[in-house]
Design a protein around this motif. Sequence first.
Motif, PDB file in Angstrom:
ATOM      1  N   ALA A  49    -104.454 -16.872  57.095  1.00  0.00           N
ATOM      2  CA  ALA A  49    -105.785 -16.448  57.540  1.00  0.00           C
ATOM      3  C   ALA A  49    -105.931 -14.932  57.407  1.00  0.00           C
ATOM      4  N   ASN A  50    -107.122 -14.505  57.034  1.00  0.00           N
ATOM      5  CA  ASN A  50    -107.380 -13.076  56.837  1.00  0.00           C
ATOM      6  C   ASN A  50    -107.749 -12.426  58.169  1.00  0.00           C
ATOM      7  N   SER A  51    -106.773 -12.385  59.058  1.00  0.00           N
ATOM      8  CA  SER A  51    -106.948 -11.735  60.362  1.00  0.00           C
ATOM      9  C   SER A  51    -105.717 -10.895  60.654  1.00  0.00           C
ATOM     10  N   LEU A  52    -105.877  -9.894  61.504  1.00  0.00           N
ATOM     11  CA  LEU A  52    -104.760  -9.009  61.830  1.00  0.00           C
ATOM     12  C   LEU A  52    -103.600  -9.781  62.447  1.00  0.00           C
ATOM     13  N   GLN A  53    -103.926 -10.744  63.303  1.00  0.00           N
ATOM     14  CA  GLN A  53    -102.874 -11.513  63.970  1.00  0.00           C
ATOM     15  C   GLN A  53    -102.104 -12.373  62.981  1.00  0.00           C
ATOM     16  N   ALA A  54    -102.803 -13.025  62.067  1.00  0.00           N
ATOM     17  CA  ALA A  54    -102.130 -13.892  61.080  1.00  0.00           C
ATOM     18  C   ALA A  54    -101.284 -13.062  60.121  1.00  0.00           C
ATOM     19  N   LYS A  55    -101.819 -11.939  59.686  1.00  0.00           N
ATOM     20  CA  LYS A  55    -101.065 -11.090  58.761  1.00  0.00           C
ATOM     21  C   LYS A  55     -99.842 -10.487  59.442  1.00  0.00           C
ATOM     22  N   ALA A  56     -99.999 -10.087  60.713  1.00  0.00           N
ATOM     23  CA  ALA A  56     -98.857  -9.530  61.448  1.00  0.00           C
ATOM     24  C   ALA A  56     -97.783 -10.585  61.653  1.00  0.00           C
ATOM     25  N   SER A  57     -98.201 -11.835  61.936  1.00  0.00           N
ATOM     26  CA  SER A  57     -97.240 -12.918  62.118  1.00  0.00           C
ATOM     27  C   SER A  57     -96.486 -13.205  60.824  1.00  0.00           C
ATOM     28  N   TYR A  58     -97.193 -13.180  59.695  1.00  0.00           N
ATOM     29  CA  TYR A  58     -96.566 -13.428  58.396  1.00  0.00           C
ATOM     30  C   TYR A  58     -95.559 -12.324  58.078  1.00  0.00           C
ATOM     31  N   ALA A  59     -95.974 -11.072  58.284  1.00  0.00           N
ATOM     32  CA  ALA A  59     -95.089  -9.938  57.994  1.00  0.00           C
ATOM     33  C   ALA A  59     -93.870  -9.944  58.903  1.00  0.00           C
ATOM     34  N   ASP A  60     -94.081 -10.218  60.189  1.00  0.00           N
ATOM     35  CA  ASP A  60     -92.951 -10.254  61.125  1.00  0.00           C
ATOM     36  C   ASP A  60     -91.987 -11.385  60.772  1.00  0.00           C
ATOM     37  N   GLY A  61     -92.533 -12.541  60.406  1.00  0.00           N
ATOM     38  CA  GLY A  61     -91.677 -13.657  60.011  1.00  0.00           C
ATOM     39  C   GLY A  61     -90.850 -13.327  58.788  1.00  0.00           C
ATOM     40  N   LEU A  62     -91.471 -12.620  57.844  1.00  0.00           N
ATOM     41  CA  LEU A  62     -90.757 -12.222  56.634  1.00  0.00           C
ATOM     42  C   LEU A  62     -89.642 -11.235  56.962  1.00  0.00           C
ATOM     43  N   ARG A  63     -89.941 -10.249  57.807  1.00  0.00           N
ATOM     44  CA  ARG A  63     -88.928  -9.254  58.185  1.00  0.00           C
ATOM     45  C   ARG A  63     -87.767  -9.898  58.934  1.00  0.00           C
ATOM     46  N   LEU A  64     -88.083 -10.795  59.873  1.00  0.00           N
ATOM     47  CA  LEU A  64     -87.025 -11.451  60.644  1.00  0.00           C
ATOM     48  C   LEU A  64     -86.160 -12.331  59.751  1.00  0.00           C
ATOM     49  N   THR A  65     -86.789 -12.997  58.791  1.00  0.00           N
ATOM     50  CA  THR A  65     -86.034 -13.846  57.863  1.00  0.00           C
ATOM     51  C   THR A  65     -85.056 -13.018  57.040  1.00  0.00           C
ATOM     52  N   VAL A  66     -85.549 -11.895  56.500  1.00  0.00           N
ATOM     53  CA  VAL A  66     -84.690 -11.035  55.687  1.00  0.00           C
ATOM     54  C   VAL A  66     -83.579 -10.435  56.538  1.00  0.00           C
ATOM     55  N   ALA A  67     -83.924  -9.984  57.747  1.00  0.00           N
ATOM     56  CA  ALA A  67     -82.914  -9.383  58.629  1.00  0.00           C
ATOM     57  C   ALA A  67     -81.836 -10.401  59.001  1.00  0.00           C
ATOM     58  N   PHE A  68     -82.253 -11.627  59.312  1.00  0.00           N
ATOM     59  CA  PHE A  68     -81.277 -12.669  59.640  1.00  0.00           C
ATOM     60  C   PHE A  68     -80.382 -12.957  58.438  1.00  0.00           C
TER      61      PHE A  68
END
Length: 244
Positions: free
Chosen positions: A122-141
Amino acid sequence: MKNSLISIFKTLYLSLRDLYPIILVIAFFQVVVLQQPIPHLLQILSGTLLVVIGLSLFVQGLQMGLFPIGESMAYAFARKGSLFWLLAFSFALGFGTTIAEPALIAVADEAADVAAAAGTVANSLQAKASYADGLRLTVAFSVGFALIIGVLRILRGWPIQYLIVGGYIGVVIMTIFAPDDIIGIAYDSGGVTTSTMTVPLVTALGVGLASSIKGRNPMVDGFGLIAFASLTPMIFVMLYGMMR
């Protein structure tokens, strides 16, 4: 104090020496090929000066602080003889340095914007932040997991080439099944983990650990952790894309 100042000026010189080929290339193509004046010349020169100073201070900080503490902690954990705490420290180090990696933050935010524009999220700040955070956590893990594998390799003396070849076979297989819109991001994620925050501490961990174990050669066994840190994010990010 005098030695520290000499070291800082030496680092400044080395940073300028490393950057001047890039400056010459940009100037050549701008003036000779494009035949246009360099726009905002004063601003560019000021920014270049700040880059040289910042890079010099960063390198000096690595040499004074991060490299020694990484090596000493790896040595201390190895001497303590606790495999659990050594692996826990390795995972935490990989996870912590990667989640704070500026390059990963930039790539994750850009990926979120592109995914929103493409309708993947979804083109919303919350959805984009969730996607970015999920990507960062995945890479960090994934980097934390990679350091566990790398540390076990040093401890057990496993040949690195078999693990790397097997890992890239896994990357190729995952590429076949992963969604098209995540494959490029996954491959780029492998590159951004090997940047300013992660590389120095991970390298210090490997060298310090290999130095502290009898029968291990720091030159042969101490390096190679970065290869795992750039390999596993590709697999984990493709899994992340398949599960979304």
